[in-house]
Design an enzyme around this catalytic site. Structure first.
Site, short mmCIF file in Angstrom:
data_model
loop_
_atom_site.label_atom_id
_atom_site.label_comp_id
_atom_site.label_asym_id
_atom_site.label_seq_id
_atom_site.Cartn_x
_atom_site.Cartn_y
_atom_site.Cartn_z
N CYS A 2 -10.88 -11.12 11.61
CA CYS A 2 -11.92 -11.94 12.23
C CYS A 2 -11.79 -11.81 13.75
CB CYS A 2 -11.84 -13.42 11.90
SG CYS A 2 -11.91 -13.79 10.15
N ARG A 27 -13.22 -6.05 13.80
CA ARG A 27 -12.22 -6.95 13.23
C ARG A 27 -12.68 -7.58 11.91
NH1 ARG A 27 -8.27 -8.28 16.82
NH2 ARG A 27 -7.75 -10.09 15.59
N TRP A 75 -13.93 -11.67 8.59
CA TRP A 75 -13.40 -10.86 7.51
C TRP A 75 -12.88 -11.89 6.50
CZ3 TRP A 75 -8.75 -9.94 4.91
CH2 TRP A 75 -8.70 -8.76 4.15
N ASN A 101 -9.60 -17.63 13.44
CA ASN A 101 -9.09 -16.37 12.91
C ASN A 101 -7.68 -16.65 12.43
OD1 ASN A 101 -8.24 -13.70 12.49
ND2 ASN A 101 -7.65 -13.46 14.64
N GLY A 102 -7.39 -16.34 11.16
CA GLY A 102 -6.06 -16.60 10.62
C GLY A 102 -6.17 -17.30 9.27
N GLU A 481 -1.65 10.91 5.68
CA GLU A 481 -2.62 10.41 6.66
C GLU A 481 -4.00 11.03 6.40
OE1 GLU A 481 -3.08 8.13 8.58
OE2 GLU A 481 -4.49 8.76 10.13
N LYS A 485 -7.36 8.85 5.58
CA LYS A 485 -8.59 8.96 6.38
C LYS A 485 -9.78 9.18 5.46
CE LYS A 485 -7.93 7.68 9.47
NZ LYS A 485 -6.65 7.22 9.80
N GLU A 488 -10.59 5.99 3.17
CA GLU A 488 -11.03 4.73 3.80
C GLU A 488 -12.42 4.83 4.40
OE1 GLU A 488 -8.61 3.36 7.08
OE2 GLU A 488 -8.27 5.41 7.72
N HIS A 504 5.62 17.00 -12.03
CA HIS A 504 6.24 15.85 -12.69
C HIS A 504 5.20 14.85 -13.18
CE1 HIS A 504 10.16 17.37 -11.69
NE2 HIS A 504 9.75 17.53 -10.44
N LYS A 603 -10.01 -3.82 11.54
CA LYS A 603 -9.12 -3.01 12.36
C LYS A 603 -7.74 -3.64 12.54
CE LYS A 603 -8.72 0.32 15.75
NZ LYS A 603 -8.39 1.43 14.86
C1 F6R Z 1 -6.09 3.45 8.97
C2 F6R Z 1 -5.66 2.37 9.83
C3 F6R Z 1 -4.69 1.40 9.29
C4 F6R Z 1 -3.70 0.96 10.38
C5 F6R Z 1 -2.80 -0.17 9.86
C6 F6R Z 1 -1.79 -0.60 10.89
O1 F6R Z 1 -7.01 4.28 9.61
O2 F6R Z 1 -6.12 2.24 10.94
O3 F6R Z 1 -4.01 1.90 8.18
O4 F6R Z 1 -2.94 2.06 10.77
O5 F6R Z 1 -3.59 -1.26 9.49
O6 F6R Z 1 -2.44 -1.07 12.04
P1 F6R Z 1 -1.68 -1.18 13.42
O7 F6R Z 1 -1.36 0.22 13.85
O8 F6R Z 1 -2.66 -1.85 14.33
O9 F6R Z 1 -0.44 -1.99 13.18
#
Ligand code: F6R
Length: 608
Positions: A2, A27, A75, A101-102, A481, A485, A488, A504, A603
């Site tokens: 949020c 967010r 969110w 937020n929280g 990674e 990508k 998501e 396996h 994010k």
């Molecule tokens: C994926 C992504 C998330 C963050 C994760 C940690 O693209 O952005 O997997 O890497 O939520 O976030 P931070 O780095 O802000 O602790």
């Protein structure tokens, strides 16, 4: 997650708040709302869905009068993303509006208590108890009501408060959720992130847990949860509003992919002086270093995958045991951590709840904490003993790109730095590795330039439902990674496997036409990867291989090939993720996805 904003000044508040919310939409984007105070009291509008729905409802803010107000982009945690559950929430008597937020952990008990007093609730949120408490406690003294209210709360919160009886005044309170005050001239702001305010001011006050900010147009007063005033420093940021805008690209994600050479340059260049890696911000003495017998790396999501790269590189160069553990697991597994452990915490936002909890857990056991963080002044940066900032600039797209690669660049640099200090590298080898690190910006630029046809490959593969990534060693770290990508932002199911693990179990899923993205950049294990590629080809898979520039052998097996430029093999993770980011981006584009704001994500993951 949020995002919250607040404003007080002489201009109309709602357009400013709306603009701030748009910057915070990364967010959370389940619903949004704004409350503003004018002569006739608090006026409020909310809309489920993205901020553009709220924008249309209030005509860009013009339809909401008033010179002070609060806003929220949500969110959802407690209650579905409906208009009723959207913030702000109003108290029964209409005296207070509040954004949050929280998570308020004791909301159920508070709700029962308030219901017994005749309060009625309109939403299913945990937040609504806070606004009702404020109204119960208010007897003309806003500060006293806020102090009493926060004294009742358990959990995490960044709160924004507006009171109908206090024109020109907004209050913000912080506990375990990000909250920053923007200091202007004749107007003041608060927000979850500086991007919400940077169009108006570059002067910020970072609130600590337990602090409350009382804002009027001409004054910012910060006090503790005991009501004592505190003097806080003002931090001036150096980047401007353009850094948080798309700059001609269709999406922030593409812009941020293209910014990577510069982001990496800003991260490494100031730290290499006369051929030496200088980490001024890492104050480990030789005596401290001698005490370290284990390195643990912890993080979530992509930051964890950057940490996984770190595990391979640091262990190989330093010959110290290195563990990489997901923060959400580490925090609950009673880890073997003590004062001989160096805990490396990795986070773009610096606000990830699980990462903070794991860090606190290890700190309590005596570990020394080094944080690799992008956001200056964030919680993780402030809790750590030492901080190495990744100077990636603001990252707006929810899926990280430049945040991740700058973390990897720091991991590589840290590995070489520690190995040198531990006496594991002779002069020549150290000089060679430092020189390779200095080439990172051009290496990444070349990885972008070498692959003009990724969009074409995305058109070929985008309509498959399951895509596998395989690789070994550091290629495997990059697979994780690359796979994250893709899933998501394009919503395709994708999994990353250590190539040696296929037989396996997972190989049962390989069938005619199943795409397998095989990373075979690590030359020492290239023959092993060729065997794995043959195994999946024999079962009908289509193979898209990622290999080093100049590799011709791969054409014997792969259906499609992506080349990456050569570097020291230990540093391959950096160039090889670039085409995978672009592949995920173009696949998502083919699938018509909302690339910068993928569904269900946010994010900054500030809840557990
Ligand atoms: C994926 C992504 C998330 C963050 C994760 C940690 O693209 O952005 O997997 O890497 O939520 O976030 P931070 O780095 O802000 O602790």
């Amino acid at each position: 997650m949020c995002g919250i904003v607040g404003f007080t000044g002489s201009q109309q508040a709602a357009p400013i708040l709306l603009d701030g919310l748009k910057k915070l939409e990364y967010r959370g984007y389940d619903s949004a709302g704004i409350a503003a105070l004018c002569d006739s009291g608090i006026h409020m509008e909310k809309a489920s869905g993205k901020i553009k729905n709220l924008d249309a409802k209030i005509d860009g803010g013009k339809a909401l009068e008033g010179n002070c107000g609060i806003g929220h982009t949500r969110w959802a945690t407690h209650g579905a993303p409906t208009d009723e559950n959207a913030h702000p929430h109003l108290s029964n008597g209409g005296d207070f509006a509040l954004v949050h937020n929280g998570i308020i952990e004791n909301y159920a008990a508070l709700r029962e208590e308030l219901i017994a007093k005749g309060v009625t609730f309109k939403s299913e949120t945990d937040t609504e108890v806070v606004v009702q408490l404020l109204e119960q406690y208010y007897d003309g003294d806003l500060k006293a009501a806020v102090l009493k209210t926060v004294g009742r709360l358990e959990g995490a919160y960044a709160l924004g408060i507006l009171c109908a009886h206090e024109p020109g005044r907004v209050i913000a309170a912080r506990q375990a959720a990000p909250l920053i005050v923007g200091v202007g001239v004749g107007e003041n702001y608060f927000g979850s992130d500086v991007t919400a305010m940077v169009a108006h001011t570059k002067n910020f006050i970072y609130l600590e847990d337990g602090e409350i900010a009382d804002l009027t147009p001409d004054k910012v007063t910060i006090y503790t949860d005991l009501g004592e005033e505190v003097e806080k420093p003002i931090t001036r940021i150096t980047w401007d509003v353009a850094a948080a805008e798309k700059g001609g690209y269709d999406h922030f994600m593409l812009k941020e992919i293209m910014e990577q050479p510069n982001a990496i340059k800003s991260t490494i260049e100031p730290r290499i002086q006369n051929g030496e890696i200088v980490l001024d911000d890492f104050h480990l003495t030789d005596e401290d270093l001698k005490q370290i017998n284990k390195i643990m790396i912890t993080a979530c999501g992509s930051a964890f995958y950057a940490g996984s790269v770190g595990k391979y590189v640091i262990e190989r160069l330093c010959r110290i045991p290195v563990e990489a553990d997901l923060a959400s697991e580490l925090r609950y597994r009673d880890p073997l951590v003590d004062e001989h452990t160096l805990l490396v915490v990795v986070s773009q936002s610096g606000e990830t709840a699980d990462t903070i909890a794991a860090m606190k857990e290890c700190k309590a056991r005596g570990a020394r904490i080094l944080a690799i963080v992008n956001v200056v002044g964030s919680t993780i940066a402030r809790l750590a003993d030492d901080v190495i900032y990744t100077w990636a600039g603001p990252e707006i797209a929810v899926a990280t790109t430049k945040g991740y690669t700058t973390q990897v660049a720091v991991m590589d640099m840290l590995a070489v730095y520690l190995a040198r200090r531990l006496g594991r590298l002779d002069d020549a080898e150290y000089a060679r590795l430092v020189d390779e690190i200095q080439q990172f910006p051009s290496l990444v630029q070349r990885a972008i330039d070498l692959n003009p046809n990724i969009q074409g490959l995305a058109k070929k593969y985008y309509n498959h439902n399951n895509i596998f990534f395989i690789g070994r060693n550091l290629d495997y770290a990059a697979c994780m990674e690359g796979s994250l990508k893709l899933k998501e932002i394009s919503y395709l199911h994708s999994e990353a496997y250590a190539a040696g693990e296929l037989k396996h179990g997972t190989i049962a899923l390989i069938e005619e036409d199943r795409p397998v993205i095989a990373l075979a950049c690590y030359e020492a294990l290239f023959d092993k990867m060729m065997s794995n590629i043959k195994e999946v080809k024999a079962r009908g898979a289509q193979v898209l291989a990622v290999v080093l520039e100049g590799n011709r052998q791969i054409f014997a097996e792969a259906d499609d090939v992506i080349f990456i430029p050569k570097t020291e093999p230990m540093f391959n993770s950096l160039p090889e993720i670039i085409p995978l980011q672009l592949f995920a981006y173009y696949v998502a584009r083919e699938n018509g996805c909302d690339i910068d704001k993928p569904k269900n994500l946010a994010k900054s993951v500030t809840v557990e």
